[in-house]
Design an enzyme around this catalytic site. Structure first.
Site, PDB file in Angstrom:
ATOM      1  N   GLU A 322       0.839  -1.196   0.000  1.00 56.09           N
ATOM      2  CA  GLU A 322       0.000   0.000   0.000  1.00 56.09           C
ATOM      3  C   GLU A 322       0.875   1.248   0.000  1.00 56.09           C
ATOM      4  O   GLU A 322       1.689   1.430   0.904  1.00 56.09           O
ATOM      5  CB  GLU A 322      -0.905   0.032   1.233  1.00 56.09           C
ATOM      6  CG  GLU A 322      -1.980  -1.029   1.266  1.00 56.09           C
ATOM      7  CD  GLU A 322      -2.884  -0.886   2.478  1.00 56.09           C
ATOM      8  OE1 GLU A 322      -4.104  -0.978   2.306  1.00 56.09           O
ATOM      9  OE2 GLU A 322      -2.370  -0.669   3.599  1.00 56.09           O
ATOM     10  N   CYS A 323       0.709   2.103  -0.975  1.00 54.71           N
ATOM     11  CA  CYS A 323       1.370   3.405  -1.063  1.00 54.71           C
ATOM     12  C   CYS A 323       2.890   3.262  -0.967  1.00 54.71           C
ATOM     13  O   CYS A 323       3.545   2.968  -1.953  1.00 54.71           O
ATOM     14  CB  CYS A 323       0.811   4.356  -0.017  1.00 54.71           C
ATOM     15  SG  CYS A 323       1.138   6.088  -0.401  1.00 54.71           S
ATOM     16  N   GLY A 324       3.488   3.437   0.214  1.00 53.05           N
ATOM     17  CA  GLY A 324       4.918   3.217   0.341  1.00 53.05           C
ATOM     18  C   GLY A 324       5.311   1.807  -0.038  1.00 53.05           C
ATOM     19  O   GLY A 324       6.405   1.569  -0.573  1.00 53.05           O
ATOM     20  N   THR A 423      -1.081  -0.745  -4.458  1.00 44.81           N
ATOM     21  CA  THR A 423      -2.052   0.341  -4.614  1.00 44.81           C
ATOM     22  C   THR A 423      -1.558   1.605  -3.930  1.00 44.81           C
ATOM     23  O   THR A 423      -0.793   1.543  -2.963  1.00 44.81           O
ATOM     24  CB  THR A 423      -3.413  -0.030  -3.995  1.00 44.81           C
ATOM     25  OG1 THR A 423      -3.269  -0.133  -2.564  1.00 44.81           O
ATOM     26  CG2 THR A 423      -3.939  -1.347  -4.545  1.00 44.81           C
TER      27      THR A 423
END
Length: 441
Positions: A322-324, A423
């Protein structure tokens, strides 16, 4: 604490602000400390999807903070998350101004939990005007068509003596004076992109919190606190018998406590630190939370875990980032200084940090096919906040169409390769995304 173990309920209050930057985080810490000093077992919480403010709660209270967001988890899920807390009183820090936010305002959180609001007002240059402001916020609930009980005021940056007396005396009978937070330089928290520094990096001085707590009317706050409604009974999903490796360090620090709990309920969890040089443990699946990989590019480029992760992902190991986590799974990550570091190379994207944030909103995604976190056609609600932009390969495959938000390219989120999914959206376990991930192992 399970729902059955907390059957007696946990009272709570929401600290709502008149605006962003009014000092809600410091006020929350002062109230939590004052209640603890008065003999209460305090459970901190945060309205909305933020990861950073809650990191300041735990060092003061000693208990991980709950994240309460009706968009991410729905009303029942939010109430379930609340009642899974551990304490006799919950202090919920609001987000932005009380009524700000189109889908998950602090006012909506307070209303759906049926908790009273202690309004945090900047009193540094006012007395009677503090009362006028609070009265306006109390009356505006009817205009906003939201059932919010603004119970009183906590005066932020207020001196004692005539200043405090003037504020208290100006309040009408319908608003209680809950004390003040004195103006002190040692109560400031440094910030950077994405918000404040994490609590583990820049904890507020403990003596300063004690000094602020001494001016909070803890008994009055405890007296107005009340217990939210309970959600319908919820049968837990079965244990998978699988092992999930979860990255946990300064680069991967954005994980909701409820997410960690859900993973532990259904799997054996082993943590590892890519930044510290840990290799990827033996596991049946990997979760890379968000965080600050851009601040640790050199360590990540040299991390054996990313090399192992790349090889295991190519062999079909399920990996969720997720993200990072998405950034670490990419081919490369370039800082704002122009320094480029190789990442795991699983997902066909090159990520570059930008000077301004690229996305900040609650999001809704629709799965365009079966993926790690959702079946085809299913929708997931989440949150995105990042300063990076990803340039993806022409043949990149996406798992989600964006119904609300920006995603990776404005129309899609969820880069996918092998059995890896990355994501920009962060999701809550009440969305069912993590149950789907665990069921896929």
């Amino acid at each position: 604490m399970t729902e059955s173990e907390s059957a007696s309920g946990m009272d709570g209050v929401v600290l709502g602000g008149t605006a962003s930057g009014v000092g809600k985080t410091v006020a929350t810490l002062a109230v939590a400390r004052a209640l603890a000093d008065a003999g209460h077992d305090v459970q901190p919480a945060k309205a909305g999807p933020d990861f950073i403010d809650p990191s300041h709660h735990e060092p003061v209270v000693g208990t991980p903070s709950r994240s309460l967001d009706p968009w991410l988890s729905g009303t029942d899920g939010m109430r379930r998350t609340y009642h899974q807390g551990d304490g006799d009183v919950c202090v919920v820090e609001g987000m932005m101004g009380l009524y700000d936010g189109s889908v998950a305002s602090t006012a909506r959180v307070a209303s759906e939990l049926d908790l009273p609001v202690v309004l945090v007002v900047d009193a540094s240059a006012g007395m009677q005007s503090v009362a006028a402001t609070a009265l306006g916020f109390q009356a505006y609930a009817a205009e906003a068509s939201v059932d919010v009980d603004v119970a009183g005021v906590l005066a932020q940056r207020a001196h004692g003596g005539r200043h405090a007396d003037g504020i208290r005396d100006a309040l009408p009978d319908s608003l209680t004076y809950f004390g003040r937070v004195p103006p002190r330089d040692d109560l400031d928290v440094p910030d950077r992109h994405l918000g404040l520094h994490m609590g583990s990096e820049a904890a507020i001085d403990d003596d300063a919190v004690d000094a602020a707590a001494a001016h909070v009317a803890a008994k009055r706050i405890a007296d107005v606190a009340r217990t939210p409604p309970r959600p319908p009974a919820h049968d837990p999903a079965p244990d998978t018998g699988q092992t999930v490796a979860v990255a946990d360090d300064a680069a991967f620090c954005f994980a909701y406590p409820a997410t960690r709990e859900r993973l532990r309920e259904r799997a054996d969890v082993v943590t590892f630190s890519p930044v510290a040089g840990d290799d990827l443990p033996a596991c049946d699946g990997v979760y890379l939370p968000g965080g600050y990989p851009e601040l640790h590019t050199d360590a990540l480029a040299d991390a054996p875990a990313l090399d192992t992760l790349g090889a295991r992902a190519a062999d079909g190991l399920p990996v969720l980032g997720e993200c990072g986590g998405l950034m670490a799974l990419a081919e490369s990550l370039t800082t704002t200084d122009g320094d480029t570091a190789e990442m795991a190379g699983v997902l066909p994207a090159d990520v570059r940090m930008q000077d301004r944030y690229q996305a900040l909103d609650h999001v809704e995604l629709r799965a365009t096919g079966d993926t790690l976190t959702a079946g085809s056609g299913a929708t997931l609600r989440g949150h995105e906040f990042h300063y990076s932009a990803a340039t993806v390969a022409s043949d990149a495959r996406f798992a989600f169409a964006v119904e609300r938000g920006d995603g990776i390219d404005g129309d899609h989120d969820g880069l996918t390769e092998y059995r890896t999914l990355g994501t920009y959206a962060h999701v809550h376990p009440e969305s069912t995304a993590f149950d789907a991930f665990l069921d896929a192992l």
